[in-house]
Design a protein around this motif. Structure first.
Motif, PDB file in Angstrom:
ATOM      1  N   PHE B 183     -22.221  24.713  -6.658  1.00 38.60           N
ATOM      2  CA  PHE B 183     -22.837  23.831  -7.639  1.00 38.60           C
ATOM      3  C   PHE B 183     -22.790  24.535  -8.983  1.00 38.60           C
ATOM      4  O   PHE B 183     -23.109  25.725  -9.076  1.00 38.60           O
ATOM      5  CB  PHE B 183     -24.260  23.482  -7.218  1.00 38.60           C
ATOM      6  CG  PHE B 183     -24.280  22.559  -6.036  1.00 38.60           C
ATOM      7  CD1 PHE B 183     -24.406  21.192  -6.224  1.00 38.60           C
ATOM      8  CD2 PHE B 183     -24.132  23.046  -4.746  1.00 38.60           C
ATOM      9  CE1 PHE B 183     -24.399  20.319  -5.133  1.00 38.60           C
ATOM     10  CE2 PHE B 183     -24.120  22.194  -3.655  1.00 38.60           C
ATOM     11  CZ  PHE B 183     -24.254  20.834  -3.843  1.00 38.60           C
ATOM     12  N   LEU B 201     -31.480  22.740  -3.582  1.00 38.30           N
ATOM     13  CA  LEU B 201     -31.237  21.565  -4.401  1.00 38.30           C
ATOM     14  C   LEU B 201     -32.416  21.307  -5.333  1.00 38.30           C
ATOM     15  O   LEU B 201     -32.249  20.854  -6.463  1.00 38.30           O
ATOM     16  CB  LEU B 201     -31.004  20.338  -3.510  1.00 38.30           C
ATOM     17  CG  LEU B 201     -29.675  20.302  -2.746  1.00 38.30           C
ATOM     18  CD1 LEU B 201     -29.649  19.121  -1.790  1.00 38.30           C
ATOM     19  CD2 LEU B 201     -28.501  20.232  -3.701  1.00 38.30           C
ATOM     20  N   THR B 238     -15.907  15.723  -4.917  1.00 37.18           N
ATOM     21  CA  THR B 238     -17.188  15.923  -5.609  1.00 37.18           C
ATOM     22  C   THR B 238     -18.336  15.105  -5.034  1.00 37.18           C
ATOM     23  O   THR B 238     -19.464  15.259  -5.462  1.00 37.18           O
ATOM     24  CB  THR B 238     -17.094  15.618  -7.123  1.00 37.18           C
ATOM     25  OG1 THR B 238     -17.246  14.216  -7.307  1.00 37.18           O
ATOM     26  CG2 THR B 238     -15.820  16.084  -7.723  1.00 37.18           C
ATOM     27  N   PRO B 242     -19.434  18.377  -1.347  1.00 36.28           N
ATOM     28  CA  PRO B 242     -20.664  19.106  -1.672  1.00 36.28           C
ATOM     29  C   PRO B 242     -21.773  18.873  -0.648  1.00 36.28           C
ATOM     30  O   PRO B 242     -22.550  19.777  -0.357  1.00 36.28           O
ATOM     31  CB  PRO B 242     -21.059  18.548  -3.042  1.00 36.28           C
ATOM     32  CG  PRO B 242     -19.793  18.078  -3.630  1.00 36.28           C
ATOM     33  CD  PRO B 242     -18.969  17.569  -2.487  1.00 36.28           C
ATOM     34  N   ALA B 246     -23.486  21.896   1.118  1.00 38.15           N
ATOM     35  CA  ALA B 246     -24.927  22.110   0.924  1.00 38.15           C
ATOM     36  C   ALA B 246     -25.672  22.126   2.248  1.00 38.15           C
ATOM     37  O   ALA B 246     -26.808  22.606   2.325  1.00 38.15           O
ATOM     38  CB  ALA B 246     -25.502  21.023   0.018  1.00 38.15           C
ATOM     39  N   TYR B 276     -29.126  15.101   1.885  1.00 39.37           N
ATOM     40  CA  TYR B 276     -28.435  15.429   0.635  1.00 39.37           C
ATOM     41  C   TYR B 276     -28.281  14.181  -0.222  1.00 39.37           C
ATOM     42  O   TYR B 276     -28.547  14.205  -1.416  1.00 39.37           O
ATOM     43  CB  TYR B 276     -27.057  16.043   0.926  1.00 39.37           C
ATOM     44  CG  TYR B 276     -26.246  16.284  -0.325  1.00 39.37           C
ATOM     45  CD1 TYR B 276     -26.418  17.440  -1.088  1.00 39.37           C
ATOM     46  CD2 TYR B 276     -25.323  15.344  -0.769  1.00 39.37           C
ATOM     47  CE1 TYR B 276     -25.698  17.647  -2.241  1.00 39.37           C
ATOM     48  CE2 TYR B 276     -24.600  15.549  -1.928  1.00 39.37           C
ATOM     49  CZ  TYR B 276     -24.780  16.703  -2.661  1.00 39.37           C
ATOM     50  OH  TYR B 276     -24.070  16.897  -3.812  1.00 39.37           O
ATOM     51  N   ALA B 314     -20.964  19.250  -9.385  1.00 41.02           N
ATOM     52  CA  ALA B 314     -20.876  19.644  -7.977  1.00 41.02           C
ATOM     53  C   ALA B 314     -19.417  19.478  -7.596  1.00 41.02           C
ATOM     54  O   ALA B 314     -19.031  18.506  -6.978  1.00 41.02           O
ATOM     55  CB  ALA B 314     -21.765  18.752  -7.123  1.00 41.02           C
ATOM     56  N   ASP B 315     -18.593  20.401  -8.010  1.00 39.86           N
ATOM     57  CA  ASP B 315     -17.159  20.178  -7.905  1.00 39.86           C
ATOM     58  C   ASP B 315     -16.432  21.418  -7.402  1.00 39.86           C
ATOM     59  O   ASP B 315     -17.026  22.479  -7.208  1.00 39.86           O
ATOM     60  CB  ASP B 315     -16.616  19.767  -9.286  1.00 39.86           C
ATOM     61  CG  ASP B 315     -15.410  18.860  -9.164  1.00 39.86           C
ATOM     62  OD1 ASP B 315     -14.782  18.861  -8.098  1.00 39.86           O
ATOM     63  OD2 ASP B 315     -15.103  18.165 -10.143  1.00 39.86           O
ATOM     64  N   TYR B 339     -21.298  29.493 -11.006  1.00 43.04           N
ATOM     65  CA  TYR B 339     -21.192  28.925  -9.661  1.00 43.04           C
ATOM     66  C   TYR B 339     -22.355  29.408  -8.808  1.00 43.04           C
ATOM     67  O   TYR B 339     -22.571  30.619  -8.692  1.00 43.04           O
ATOM     68  CB  TYR B 339     -19.872  29.358  -9.019  1.00 43.04           C
ATOM     69  CG  TYR B 339     -18.693  28.602  -9.558  1.00 43.04           C
ATOM     70  CD1 TYR B 339     -18.237  28.828 -10.851  1.00 43.04           C
ATOM     71  CD2 TYR B 339     -18.036  27.660  -8.783  1.00 43.04           C
ATOM     72  CE1 TYR B 339     -17.157  28.119 -11.358  1.00 43.04           C
ATOM     73  CE2 TYR B 339     -16.952  26.959  -9.282  1.00 43.04           C
ATOM     74  CZ  TYR B 339     -16.525  27.187 -10.558  1.00 43.04           C
ATOM     75  OH  TYR B 339     -15.469  26.494 -11.064  1.00 43.04           O
TER      76      TYR B 339
END
Lengths: 321, 570, 295
Positions: B183, B201, B238, B242, B246, B276, B314-315, B339
């Motif tokens: 992220f 998060l 993306t 993610p 995550a 998420y 978030a890539d 990052y």
């Protein structure tokens, strides 16, 4: 012309009658001129149709014709039982019909308006410039439209906000019910100049004497358009219309593919993309072929129906005059 | 009418006969590899100057800058050493490669070498590629050494046919030197917020919100808190990936695989992943998600990032690379991204650095049409030598690098060219003949103890870091971004490689898999942008749609193939 | 020149205004492409370029002209366009003429034979096998032969011929002309506007096509075309990320060509065909005068 036709009909019965042989001899040049092209069309357009057998096979490239597994109508059934197929069919027809209504008529209007312009240099300039977008790829066009319609400093929203037509920027590209309209608009804008060329040529073929005699009769501008220009280009308009109706189902997918986004997928997915995704891209040659055959069938029915109606109504057809 | 039909019929017969004629003569008798090889074996002993030979090759990877005519300095050195000239044809697009392989299979026109990624089976199905086991045994001592006993097992085809049909195209001994996923938060934001703890998060959201409230504009334009991209397949990068990261999975594409039991499920069916998306849904509800996230095209997204006003992303690294280069060019260093290994809660580890072991499954094959199979395998064997690996990674000695104190040093102009000229590989030939040929990764050293990797070593990456990056990293007590992440040794090595390298040939499976993927493209944006009170209902609807699209069949087949592969590789 | 009436003035004002709006709307994308192609490629990523470059440079063009295959590909593209258009238009017009003749025995059969081709296709593999069996792969003729005639064009020209008075042909016949002479001496010249239009269509189609190069000649560098070279660059930019999902370790090796370079390539590849149009336009006018002569 009429009598010739009648003779032809009468002679059909006796293939090797004297008259027929004489007629063949008379038409030797016509036969000579058409023969190579008949051979050509058969070789290049009809021989590959053996590929339609793939629709009934679990086709694996490279295996011999008889080593393939035959599956009958399996893929036709899969296709007709797929709900998604009807969704893409709806979208395809909706966008095709919109494009027929606007994408077909507006170039005719443009050609007629251009014809009314007396300054030759200006006329040529408009022609040349309006034909430019045809050469700009859909990737670029789609990106331009997305930027113009964006809520993030997009030109259209800026204007609407400045004129107080809307209070909040409208996210045009996120509205599923706008999608068909946006694609049609983009298509018309991109192709209007290009598509008008053929009608300009048709107008150029109208004898100027007709206009001169109308002038003598004191006909006004609109009368001339209505009584001379339009009838003059009607044959061209009709044959192109008939052929376009045949193509209603062959929409391609490039513009929809490039302009769509996740939020409008239910309105943007079209038949040709569906066939690609679930046909060749997945290695399902049979499915792709079956869908292609379905399209061909629909097209041929459409084109001959349209032709029949046109012959009755306007007396113009694509098979015989 | 009748007559014309008759005429046409006759013509059809004639043309059919004409059309079929060459087909019959076109099929050439196939010589066995042994026969073909015999002649060349006598004429080209290993130590004499090799006789010139041209091999054709088809590569399904696209290449905007091909080394036409094999004329780059590195290519010329390869030719000098082996006598081989390669005529490489690249695919025009990723779909086109598969099409071409199908046409090859249908027509029997194969080149000498083929790199087909997951679609090599199209040629394998018609026995167009040859078994390499015996050839490697006889002519490939370097190939054996190169892959080693463990990795070479990962080159075997299947449980039913456990022979080797290709030499692996993926790097042997590859380690990530910097995070590829994670992220991202602007360095300026991290700094302004006083280097907050960024682990969950919730931490991420707090950071975004605070900085967004403090900075309604950035670089003179409205700032954007978190922007996503869902432009066609980029959705996977993306939006979907993610969520998988995550929740603690490493990059297994759309799959979540339990490392103990090796049971695979679509990750978008998991409850953790649902949480998420609940978080994303909340972000949208709170106005912290760019409303254009699911509408914008890649160029719009890049432009936003390059303007310096997108606070968080978030890539994947490669997707934002171009935009970040533009930021650096404008000296907007505060807008460059850090990052962070953020997960849904503290118990979950971000597994970007988990090792997959050697990534078998894709590689270069020799076809039955190959002019000279022995020369071909000997060529591949030469490519596995240390000499060849140094040449393909570093270029030509004195031209591209010099030796100082026994160490290879790249010339500064080569480094510069790599950073500024997109065609640098075409011009130098460096790295052009690494992937998909046998190639060492960045963690392998040569006999003198130097890395084969010339550009992306840990030292080089550290040296490229911006001052502001160093500053931020120092506040987290580390020197590189990699050190912020859980390290490879904290995870077991994945025994199956990577899930996205598992090939399933069945077209029905592929069609259903595509349908499942696109169900996500269609429904997830609406879920995220919907009202939070409807979230659960909509998610349930999505799960049902997945089932309708054939989820059970797809999962079952995938598990079967995955387990077979793991068994094959042991 | 007559004096204009009030209605005429209103009409002309409206008409000219409309045309000016159309020109602005259609010129914009082209200027945009041009501006981006002349802009620094890293700066382009920031977006927001309209019709003027922000950081002017010729580097993108310089890069293109360094491409090794460029010269051959331009020659092949020009050759296929010229030869393809010439053979295409003669063949198309000939078929159109034959099926316009009401007295021709096989008229209906030939017409239907052609019309159906617009809507059917055997698919990729059968077509490839045919071309291969005819020994047309890696052969220049593959650019000319398979796409020689399009049924659409045939029908358009035929509808034009139908508009000509048949008496012209009959009187020529009485003078002893055969059908071949009638076609070349009377029909072909009288159809100039249609011939010019269809020639333009064929020429643009020939110039723009790249798929045949990709399918049939991609392994032969001597037969590569400009559009194919362009597509290689455009498509590799579009799909490169997709491959990267499946091979993140080779990222550094895969440099995508920047947008500015792609735009420059677009300009280079479209300019030659775009400037053909003004030359074709004059035949619309010429056709008019010829049309006046004919009766």
């Amino acid at each position: 012309m009429q009598p010739v036709n009648k003779i032809a009909q009468r002679n059909q019965k006796y293939i090797f009658s004297k008259k027929n042989i004489k007629r063949l001899n008379q038409q030797k040049y016509l036969l000579l001129m058409s023969l190579p092209f008949v051979i050509w069309v058969i070789i290049f357009k009809y021989i590959p149709l053996w590929g339609w057998t793939m629709a009934f096979q679990q086709y694996i490239p490279g295996k011999g014709f008889f080593q393939q597994e035959w599956v009958g109508l399996k893929y036709f059934i899969i296709m007709f039982q797929d709900n998604y197929f009807y969704l893409v069919l709806r979208n395809t027809l909706a966008m095709s019909i919109l494009s027929l209504i606007f994408g077909f008529t507006l170039p005719i209007v443009l050609a007629i308006l251009l014809n009314e312009i007396t300054k030759q240099t200006f006329k040529r300039m408009v022609q040349t410039i309006s034909y430019l977008p045809h050469f700009v790829s859909w990737v670029i066009v789609a990106s331009l439209f997305n930027k113009m319609l964006s809520i993030d400093d997009g030109v259209v929203n800026n204007i609407l906000m400045a004129l107080r037509i809307v209070e909040q920027p409208v996210q045009f590209m996120a509205k599923p019910n706008f999608f068909w309209g946006i694609v049609t608009f983009a298509d018309v804008w991109k192709e209007i100049g290009w598509n008008s060329i053929i009608f300009l040529a048709a107008i150029a073929g109208i004898s100027p004497e007709l206009y001169e005699s109308a002038m003598v009769d004191g006909a006004g501008r609109f009368k001339k358009i209505w009584h001379i220009t339009l009838p003059g280009i009607l044959p061209t308009v009709m044959v192109i219309l008939i052929m376009s109706i045949g193509n209603l189902i062959n929409i391609g997918f490039e513009k929809q593919f490039l302009m769509r986004n996740s939020l409008v997928r239910d309105y943007s997915d079209v038949l040709d993309l569906y066939i690609l995704d679930y046909g060749i891209s997945a290695g399902r040659w049979a499915f792709g072929t079956a869908a292609g055959m379905f399209k061909s069938l629909v097209s041929i029915i459409l084109v001959f129906t349209a032709n029949g109606i046109s012959r009755k109504v306007a007396g113009i057809g694509i098979i015989t005059k | 009418m009748k007559r014309t039909l008759l005429l046409i019929l006759v013509l059809v017969m004639i043309t059919l006969a004409a059309g079929c004629g060459p087909q019959v003569t076109g099929t050439q008798p196939t010589t066995t590899p042994a026969q073909k090889g015999a002649s060349s074996d006598d004429t080209a002993p290993a130590d004499a100057a090799p006789e010139p030979i041209t091999f054709t090759m088809y590569n399904v990877e696209t290449d905007a800058y091909p080394d036409t005519d094999f004329s780059s300095p590195v290519a010329q050195e390869i030719k000098k050493a082996t006598g081989v000239t390669l005529e490489i044809e690249n695919a025009v697009s990723s779909d086109a490669g598969k099409q071409k392989l199908s046409l090859m299979a249908a027509s029997g026109d194969y080149p000498d070498f083929v790199y087909g990624k997951g679609d090599l089976s199209i040629l394998k199905n018609v026995n167009a590629i040859i078994k390499l086991d015996d050839l490697i045994e006889q002519y490939g001592p370097n190939i054996k050494k190169f892959y080693g006993e463990i990795d070479i097992k990962r080159l075997r085809w299947s449980l039913d046919d456990p022979s080797i049909y290709y030499v692996g195209g993926k790097e042997v001994g590859q380690e990530n030197m910097e995070p590829n996923a994670g992220f991202q938060l602007q360095l300026g934001a991290v700094k302004a917020l006083g280097y907050p703890r960024l682990r969950t998060l919730q931490d991420f959201e707090n950071a975004i919100r605070t900085f967004y409230e403090q900075n309604p504009t950035l670089y003179g334009q409205k700032s954007i808190p978190l922007s996503l991209l869902a432009d066609d397949w980029r959705f996977m990068i993306t939006v979907s990936n993610p969520a998988n990261f995550a929740t603690g999975n490493s990059d297994d594409g759309e799959w979540y695989i339990d490392i103990e039991t090796l049971d695979a499920v679509r990750h978008l069916t998991r409850d953790e992943v649902k949480e998420y998306f609940r978080w994303l849904n909340g972000m949208h509800d709170k106005g912290l998600l760019d409303p254009e996230s699911f509408v914008q095209k890649y160029d719009q997204y890049k432009a936003k990032i390059a303007s310096g006003r997108v606070i968080a992303l978030a890539d994947a690294r490669w997707e934002i690379d171009e935009a970040v280069t533009a930021l650096k060019k404008d000296e907007k260093y505060e807008a460059v991204y850090g990052y962070f290994p953020i997960t849904i809660d503290e118990s979950v580890k971000f597994a970007d650095f988990q090792s997959a072991g050697y990534l078998g499954g894709w590689g270069m094959a020799i076809t039955t049409n190959c002019k000279d199979v022995v020369r071909a395998i000997k060529f591949i064997d030469w490519m596995c030598t240390e000499e060849a690996q140094i040449l393909t990674h570093w270029g030509v000695k004195d031209l591209h690098y010099t030796i100082e104190n026994g160490k290879r040093v790249l010339k500064p102009e080569v480094k510069e060219m790599r950073n500024s000229d997109p065609a640098w590989q075409q011009k130098t030939g460096i790295k052009k003949y690494c992937y998909p040929f046998p190639t060492y990764g960045n963690a392998v050293k040569d006999s003198t103890g130097q890395y084969f990797e010339a550009f992306d070593t840990l030292e080089e990456i550290a040296a490229r870091q911006l001052p502001i990056e160093n500053e931020v990293l120092s506040h987290y007590g580390v020197n590189t971004w990699k050190e912020l992440y859980p390290q490879a040794d904290e995870f077991p090595v994945k025994p199956y490689g990577a899930a996205w390298l598992v090939n399933i040939e069945d077209p029905e499976w592929k069609a259903a898999d595509d349908r499942i993927l696109k169900t996500g493209y269609r429904m997830i944006p609406a879920i995220v942008m919907g009202d939070p009170s409807e979230f659960d209902a909509k998610w349930a609807e999505y799960q049902q749609a997945l089932k309708d699209a054939g989820l059970d069949m797809v999962t079952e087949q995938f598990n079967k193939v995955l387990k077979e592969r793991t068994k094959l590789w042991q | 020149m007559k004096r204009m009436s009030a209605a005429d003035i209103i009409f002309h004002t409206f008409n000219y205004l409309l045309m000016i709006i159309l020109m602005i709307a259609t010129l914009y994308p082209f200027l945009n492409v041009l501006a981006i192609s002349l802009n620094n490629s890293i700066d382009t990523v920031k977006g927001g370029i309209t019709i003027f470059p922000r950081e002017f440079t010729f580097l993108n063009y310089a890069e293109i002209f360094k491409t090794k295959a460029l010269l051959t590909s331009v020659i092949i593209s020009v050759l296929r366009t010229i030869i393809g258009t010439f053979t295409g238009i003669i063949s198309t017009a000939m078929v159109a003429f034959v099926i316009s003749r009401h007295d021709f025995i096989a008229r209906k059969a030939v017409t239907i034979l052609y019309i159906i081709t617009m809507y059917v296709s055997g698919g990729l593999i059968p077509e490839y096998m045919l071309i291969r069996n005819l020994r047309l792969t890696n052969n220049f003729l593959v650019y000319i032969l398979p796409g020689l005639i399009s049924a659409f064009n045939v029908i358009v020209i035929r509808s034009f011929i139908d508009g000509l008075p048949f008496e012209l042909q009959e009187s020529a016949k009485l003078d002893g002309a055969n059908d071949l002479t009638i076609f070349f001496r009377i029909i072909f010249p009288l159809c100039t506007p249609a011939i010019a239009t269809i020639s333009l269509f064929i020429a643009v189609g020939q110039w723009n096509s790249w798929f045949d190069t990709y399918l049939y000649c991609s392994s032969n560098k001597k037969l590569t075309t400009l559009q194919f070279e362009l597509q290689k660059i455009l498509l590799s930019a579009q799909s490169s990320g997709q491959q990267d999902i499946y091979g993140s370790s080779d990222l550094a090796q895969k440099r995508v060509s920047p947008e500015s370079l792609r735009m420059a390539m677009t300009v280079v590849a479209t300019m030659p065909i775009v400037i053909v149009y003004p030359f074709v336009q004059k035949y619309f006018i010429k056709g008019l005068t010829l049309g006046a002569v004919k009766t």
